[in-house]
Design a protein around this motif. Structure first.
Motif, PDB file in Angstrom:
ATOM      1  N   UNK A 111     -58.169  47.447 -91.541  1.00  0.00           N
ATOM      2  CA  UNK A 111     -57.328  46.823 -90.528  1.00  0.00           C
ATOM      3  C   UNK A 111     -58.071  46.577 -89.206  1.00  0.00           C
ATOM      4  N   UNK A 112     -58.976  47.464 -88.844  1.00  0.00           N
ATOM      5  CA  UNK A 112     -59.754  47.213 -87.630  1.00  0.00           C
ATOM      6  C   UNK A 112     -60.649  45.996 -87.832  1.00  0.00           C
ATOM      7  N   UNK A 113     -61.211  45.873 -89.043  1.00  0.00           N
ATOM      8  CA  UNK A 113     -62.054  44.719 -89.365  1.00  0.00           C
ATOM      9  C   UNK A 113     -61.245  43.435 -89.311  1.00  0.00           C
ATOM     10  N   UNK A 114     -60.028  43.468 -89.835  1.00  0.00           N
ATOM     11  CA  UNK A 114     -59.180  42.275 -89.834  1.00  0.00           C
ATOM     12  C   UNK A 114     -58.740  41.911 -88.413  1.00  0.00           C
ATOM     13  N   UNK A 115     -58.492  42.897 -87.580  1.00  0.00           N
ATOM     14  CA  UNK A 115     -58.122  42.621 -86.185  1.00  0.00           C
ATOM     15  C   UNK A 115     -59.272  41.924 -85.462  1.00  0.00           C
ATOM     16  N   UNK A 116     -60.482  42.384 -85.699  1.00  0.00           N
ATOM     17  CA  UNK A 116     -61.643  41.736 -85.087  1.00  0.00           C
ATOM     18  C   UNK A 116     -61.848  40.331 -85.638  1.00  0.00           C
ATOM     19  N   UNK A 117     -61.574  40.146 -86.923  1.00  0.00           N
ATOM     20  CA  UNK A 117     -61.710  38.816 -87.513  1.00  0.00           C
ATOM     21  C   UNK A 117     -60.706  37.845 -86.890  1.00  0.00           C
ATOM     22  N   UNK A 118     -59.487  38.333 -86.628  1.00  0.00           N
ATOM     23  CA  UNK A 118     -58.483  37.488 -85.973  1.00  0.00           C
ATOM     24  C   UNK A 118     -58.912  37.146 -84.546  1.00  0.00           C
ATOM     25  N   UNK A 119     -59.486  38.118 -83.869  1.00  0.00           N
ATOM     26  CA  UNK A 119     -59.957  37.888 -82.509  1.00  0.00           C
ATOM     27  C   UNK A 119     -61.061  36.837 -82.479  1.00  0.00           C
ATOM     28  N   UNK A 120     -62.022  36.945 -83.396  1.00  0.00           N
ATOM     29  CA  UNK A 120     -63.114  35.975 -83.452  1.00  0.00           C
ATOM     30  C   UNK A 120     -62.592  34.573 -83.782  1.00  0.00           C
ATOM     31  N   UNK A 121     -61.623  34.511 -84.686  1.00  0.00           N
ATOM     32  CA  UNK A 121     -61.069  33.203 -85.056  1.00  0.00           C
ATOM     33  C   UNK A 121     -60.398  32.555 -83.841  1.00  0.00           C
ATOM     34  N   UNK A 122     -59.665  33.338 -83.078  1.00  0.00           N
ATOM     35  CA  UNK A 122     -59.009  32.798 -81.883  1.00  0.00           C
ATOM     36  C   UNK A 122     -60.040  32.268 -80.890  1.00  0.00           C
ATOM     37  N   UNK A 123     -61.119  32.991 -80.713  1.00  0.00           N
ATOM     38  CA  UNK A 123     -62.143  32.570 -79.758  1.00  0.00           C
ATOM     39  C   UNK A 123     -62.804  31.260 -80.195  1.00  0.00           C
ATOM     40  N   UNK A 124     -62.922  31.052 -81.473  1.00  0.00           N
ATOM     41  CA  UNK A 124     -63.672  29.898 -81.965  1.00  0.00           C
ATOM     42  C   UNK A 124     -62.801  28.685 -82.329  1.00  0.00           C
ATOM     43  N   UNK A 125     -61.587  28.950 -82.803  1.00  0.00           N
ATOM     44  CA  UNK A 125     -60.829  27.849 -83.384  1.00  0.00           C
ATOM     45  C   UNK A 125     -59.478  27.537 -82.718  1.00  0.00           C
ATOM     46  N   UNK A 126     -58.900  28.485 -82.075  1.00  0.00           N
ATOM     47  CA  UNK A 126     -57.509  28.300 -81.644  1.00  0.00           C
ATOM     48  C   UNK A 126     -57.374  27.158 -80.664  1.00  0.00           C
ATOM     49  N   UNK A 127     -56.373  26.335 -80.881  1.00  0.00           N
ATOM     50  CA  UNK A 127     -56.009  25.283 -79.944  1.00  0.00           C
ATOM     51  C   UNK A 127     -54.705  25.689 -79.267  1.00  0.00           C
ATOM     52  N   UNK A 128     -54.725  25.691 -77.982  1.00  0.00           N
ATOM     53  CA  UNK A 128     -53.518  26.064 -77.255  1.00  0.00           C
ATOM     54  C   UNK A 128     -52.375  25.134 -77.611  1.00  0.00           C
ATOM     55  N   UNK A 129     -51.227  25.711 -77.797  1.00  0.00           N
ATOM     56  CA  UNK A 129     -50.038  24.900 -78.031  1.00  0.00           C
ATOM     57  C   UNK A 129     -49.583  24.374 -76.680  1.00  0.00           C
ATOM     58  N   UNK A 130     -50.357  23.406 -76.178  1.00  0.00           N
ATOM     59  CA  UNK A 130     -50.151  22.924 -74.811  1.00  0.00           C
ATOM     60  C   UNK A 130     -48.758  22.344 -74.619  1.00  0.00           C
ATOM     61  N   UNK A 131     -48.286  21.575 -75.602  1.00  0.00           N
ATOM     62  CA  UNK A 131     -46.964  20.970 -75.468  1.00  0.00           C
ATOM     63  C   UNK A 131     -45.883  22.018 -75.294  1.00  0.00           C
ATOM     64  N   UNK A 132     -45.960  23.080 -76.093  1.00  0.00           N
ATOM     65  CA  UNK A 132     -44.966  24.153 -75.993  1.00  0.00           C
ATOM     66  C   UNK A 132     -45.029  24.840 -74.648  1.00  0.00           C
ATOM     67  N   UNK A 133     -46.251  25.105 -74.164  1.00  0.00           N
ATOM     68  CA  UNK A 133     -46.410  25.767 -72.876  1.00  0.00           C
ATOM     69  C   UNK A 133     -45.922  24.884 -71.741  1.00  0.00           C
ATOM     70  N   UNK A 134     -46.213  23.575 -71.823  1.00  0.00           N
ATOM     71  CA  UNK A 134     -45.755  22.666 -70.782  1.00  0.00           C
ATOM     72  C   UNK A 134     -44.233  22.584 -70.763  1.00  0.00           C
ATOM     73  N   UNK A 135     -43.615  22.578 -71.944  1.00  0.00           N
ATOM     74  CA  UNK A 135     -42.157  22.556 -72.009  1.00  0.00           C
ATOM     75  C   UNK A 135     -41.555  23.795 -71.364  1.00  0.00           C
TER      76      UNK A 135
END
Length: 270
Positions: free
Chosen positions: A129-153
């Protein structure tokens, strides 16, 4: 090793991993969830709806893409990594559900879950689970696109709410002071103070009114002089001398000064 021994070994491995995760993450990053409060679909995906009451357990790790010493972005992202253990974990992957706590789109959530499933398969046989948490963190740093429309709304909605609150406040001020507990208590305190002052001054006002009704020393002596003159005129009109009145005026002036000096202006009331 018997089946009971195998079962207990799995439970021990899972318990040890939970203790390690609690030591690694801060309290606000790691939570033991109340399974009774989970949404039905989430509970189903974690296969908790069919679990025995004493075996139903779920956990949440909050994942953020930035490191602890990094400045958070203007619009931060937070991922909720929910998980539960199958009876034979870690020999099988954990059950995982990803939720957006802030700023992560549904598309990105689905992609993260797919990525974590692949990572879990690669780590079967060990606590992961610690490995998976770090994998999720790395994915967010590299791939995540902010849901800008939702935040603007959301920002637009909050701005609209603030504007409406300000409009209502102006309308209340234009109509008069809004009555609240604080404004009423302030008014009541001032009212009681004014009433106490008026009550304290009431004897002075009554005394002034009584004095206004009383005859002054000069008026008293002028009245007496008039009565004496009339009596003397009746007794002896021929012997009456008007020059005596002038002398009496001087005497009255002296008497009035004495009356005012000694504070005997109340003689007329006797």
């Amino acid at each position: 090793m018997s089946g009971d021994d195998d079962h207990q070994q799995y439970l021990d491995d899972q318990s040890d991993e939970i203790e390690a995760l609690q030591a690694i993450f801060m309290d606000e990053q790691f939570q033991i969830l109340d399974v009774n409060t989970l949404e039905t679909t989430t509970a189903q995906r974690l296969k908790l709806h069919n679990a025995a009451a004493d075996a139903a357990a779920a956990y949440r790790i909050t994942v953020v893409p930035e490191e602890p010493d990094e400045e958070p972005p203007e619009i931060p992202q937070r991922l909720g990594l929910l998980f539960a253990y199958p009876p034979t974990y870690p020999d099988v992957p954990p059950l995982i559900v990803c939720q957006s706590e802030q700023g992560i789109s549904k598309t990105d959530l689905a992609n993260i879950e797919t990525h974590l499933h692949d990572e879990a398969l690669a780590n079967v046989g060990m606590a992961m689970m610690f490995t998976l948490a770090n994998a999720a963190k790395d994915w967010l740093r590299e791939h995540a696109n902010l849901d800008v429309g939702e935040m603007e709304d959301e920002a637009a909605r909050k701005k609209k709410e603030l504007a409406e609150e300000e409009r209502l406040a102006k309308a209340r001020r234009a109509a008069g002071i809004e009555v609240t507990k604080e404004t009423f208590e302030d008014w009541h305190t001032r009212f009681e103070a004014e009433r106490a002052l008026a009550k304290a001054l009431a004897p002075d006002a009554a005394e002034r009114a009584e004095r206004a009704k009383r005859m002054t020393g000069r008026a008293y002596f002028e009245k007496r002089r008039g009565e004496a003159v009339e009596a003397e005129l009746e007794d002896d009109e021929e012997d009456f001398d008007l020059d005596d009145l002038d002398d009496e005026d001087d005497l009255l002036d002296d008497l009035e000064a004495l009356v005012e000096e000694e504070g005997v202006s109340t003689l007329a009331s006797s």
